[in-house]
Design a protein around this motif. Structure first.
Motif, short mmCIF file in Angstrom:
data_model
loop_
_atom_site.label_atom_id
_atom_site.label_comp_id
_atom_site.label_asym_id
_atom_site.label_seq_id
_atom_site.Cartn_x
_atom_site.Cartn_y
_atom_site.Cartn_z
N UNK A 311 0.83 -1.22 0.00
CA UNK A 311 0.00 0.00 0.00
C UNK A 311 0.86 1.25 0.00
N UNK A 312 1.86 1.26 -0.87
CA UNK A 312 2.80 2.38 -0.88
C UNK A 312 2.92 3.08 -2.20
N UNK A 313 3.75 4.12 -2.20
CA UNK A 313 4.07 4.88 -3.40
C UNK A 313 5.57 5.14 -3.43
N UNK A 314 6.02 5.81 -4.49
CA UNK A 314 7.44 6.09 -4.64
C UNK A 314 7.81 7.39 -3.95
N UNK A 315 9.06 7.49 -3.48
CA UNK A 315 9.53 8.76 -2.93
C UNK A 315 9.99 9.68 -4.05
N UNK A 316 10.27 9.11 -5.23
CA UNK A 316 10.69 9.87 -6.39
C UNK A 316 10.39 9.01 -7.61
N UNK A 317 9.99 9.62 -8.70
CA UNK A 317 9.56 8.83 -9.86
C UNK A 317 10.70 8.04 -10.50
N UNK A 318 11.96 8.39 -10.18
CA UNK A 318 13.10 7.70 -10.77
C UNK A 318 13.84 6.80 -9.77
N UNK A 319 13.35 6.70 -8.54
CA UNK A 319 14.06 5.96 -7.50
C UNK A 319 13.21 4.77 -7.03
N UNK A 320 13.85 3.60 -6.94
CA UNK A 320 13.11 2.39 -6.55
C UNK A 320 13.06 2.22 -5.04
N UNK A 321 12.66 3.28 -4.34
CA UNK A 321 12.35 3.19 -2.91
C UNK A 321 10.85 3.44 -2.77
#
Length: 406
Positions: A311-321
């Motif tokens: 149930x999450x989202x990305x911290x940045x559109x280019x980073x896989x965190x």
């Protein structure tokens, strides 16, 4: 020439040190085998003394060959386990390039589950995959064009009691008729004189040849580099990325399974995440938890599937965190509880770590040019507490996230 002839080595008889195959075959004589057995637990730090002692009783070239093989067996224990490695035979390239035993076993189990009873293992190397296939009850033709490598594969099948299921042939794989086999497995050479080869068409044999060979049989698997571009994956293949203990080891193209499917397999387990055709996750503010996806999931472009599962989202559109407000245990990502989100500022981080008496500092980076050791030198961690710092980007801006494993 690929002829096999094990010499009869008389005591203190000559061994041709300039011929690696002859030196290898000498290790398989009665004298060579006894010499190798005596080195099962030797310490490489004592090699000079050991070599001096052994050369009083054995030919110097045989002693050198045995010591070299003993070193390779010790190196190979990490891939094959100490018990198998202690009986097997290796070449320097074989230790470096062979498949790890858990990965080979996983692939063999997939072949067996497909009903495959015979496999032509093309570019078999020292036989790591052939041995795993044989242990799964599958008969194998192992082919390699290098005489020394082929002899090592033959020796390994015999050493592990699998010779009845493994036929080794020294030949060019492009000359092999695979029509009598249920499946083919191809492991093209991905290293050349200048190191790793990144262009699949520069593999030996080229990936296009391997794909054509795969399409001639009901089932096939091609071992490829995990960095292969997704656009290079044929539409009639399933692509599987495999990690072992958190380290991405390889990718495999499967034919005759599920065309177009993408999966990430984590070992031990196995645990497999399959693509669901999801859109990229939305970017959101950093929540209480940060998830670091397994490398196989990242390589397989399945970060969206992991994000949906937590149930999450990305911290940045280019980073896989991935970030989430809730803790959702998953085998496909490691979760961290985040205590602080800071703009990149070494002085502020140093003050924060000093205030919390952090002496055990783990530094991870993704999307940052700063090296972890460089940061460690600057912040000089000291104290009984521990923390993890992520050097990354948040919504495009350099940032530092501080936390600990959840």
């Amino acid at each position: 020439m690929c002829a096999r002839s094990i010499p009869r080595l008389a005591h203190n008889g000559p061994v041709n040190a300039s011929d690696p195959l002859a030196a290898f075959l000498a290790l398989r004589t009665e004298e060579g085998a006894a010499l190798l057995a005596s080195l099962a637990s030797y310490d490489p730090a004592d090699e000079l003394a050991v070599a001096t002692r052994l050369r009083r009783e054995h030919p110097a070239e045989l002693v050198s060959a045995a010591l070299g093989q003993a070193r390779l067996r010790q190196r190979a224990a990490a891939k094959f386990g100490a018990e198998d490695a202690g009986r097997m035979f290796f070449t320097p390239n074989g230790v470096e390039q062979s498949t790890r035993r858990p990965v080979a076993a996983h692939r063999a189990e997939r072949f067996a589950a497909l009903g495959v009873r015979s496999v032509a293992d093309l570019c078999s190397g020292i036989g790591g995959d052939a041995l795993a296939l044989a242990r799964a009850g599958i008969s194998v033709l192992a082919v390699d064009k290098d005489p020394l490598t082929a002899e090592a594969a033959r020796a390994n099948a015999e050493a592990l009691g699998l010779a009845d299921l493994v036929e080794v042939r020294c030949a060019d794989v492009t000359d092999i008729d695979t029509s009598a086999y249920d499946a083919v497995f191809v492991d093209p050479a991905r290293r050349g004189g200048r190191g790793r080869i990144f262009d699949p068409e520069a593999y030996s044999p080229p990936l296009s040849w391997a794909i054509a060979a795969a399409r001639t049989r009901p089932h096939a698997a091609l071992k490829i580099a995990p960095g292969i571009p997704h656009e290079a994956v044929p539409g009639d293949a399933e692509a599987e990325w495999i990690s072992d203990g958190g380290d991405v080891k390889e990718a495999v193209l499967w034919f005759g399974t599920d065309p177009g499917a993408v999966r990430a397999t984590l070992l031990p387990g196995p645990r497999t995440l399959t693509g669901r055709g999801l859109q990229d996750p939305a970017v959101r503010a950093v929540g209480r938890y940060l998830y670091e996806p397994d490398g196989a999931a990242i390589r397989a472009h399945l970060v969206a599937e992991v994000a949906e599962d937590v149930s999450g989202g990305l911290i940045d559109e280019t980073i896989a965190y991935i970030t989430s407000d809730e803790l959702h245990p998953t085998p496909y990502a490691t979760a961290y509880e985040i205590t602080d989100t800071l703009p990149f500022n070494v002085k502020k981080l140093k003050a924060l770590l000093r205030e919390r008496e952090v002496g055990v500092l783990t530094v991870k980076k993704r999307g940052s040019a700063v090296e972890p050791e460089e940061l460690r030198r600057k912040v000089k961690p000291s104290g009984p507490a521990s923390a993890t710092v992520f050097l990354t980007r948040v919504a495009g801006a350099p940032a530092m996230l501080v936390g600990h494993p959840a």
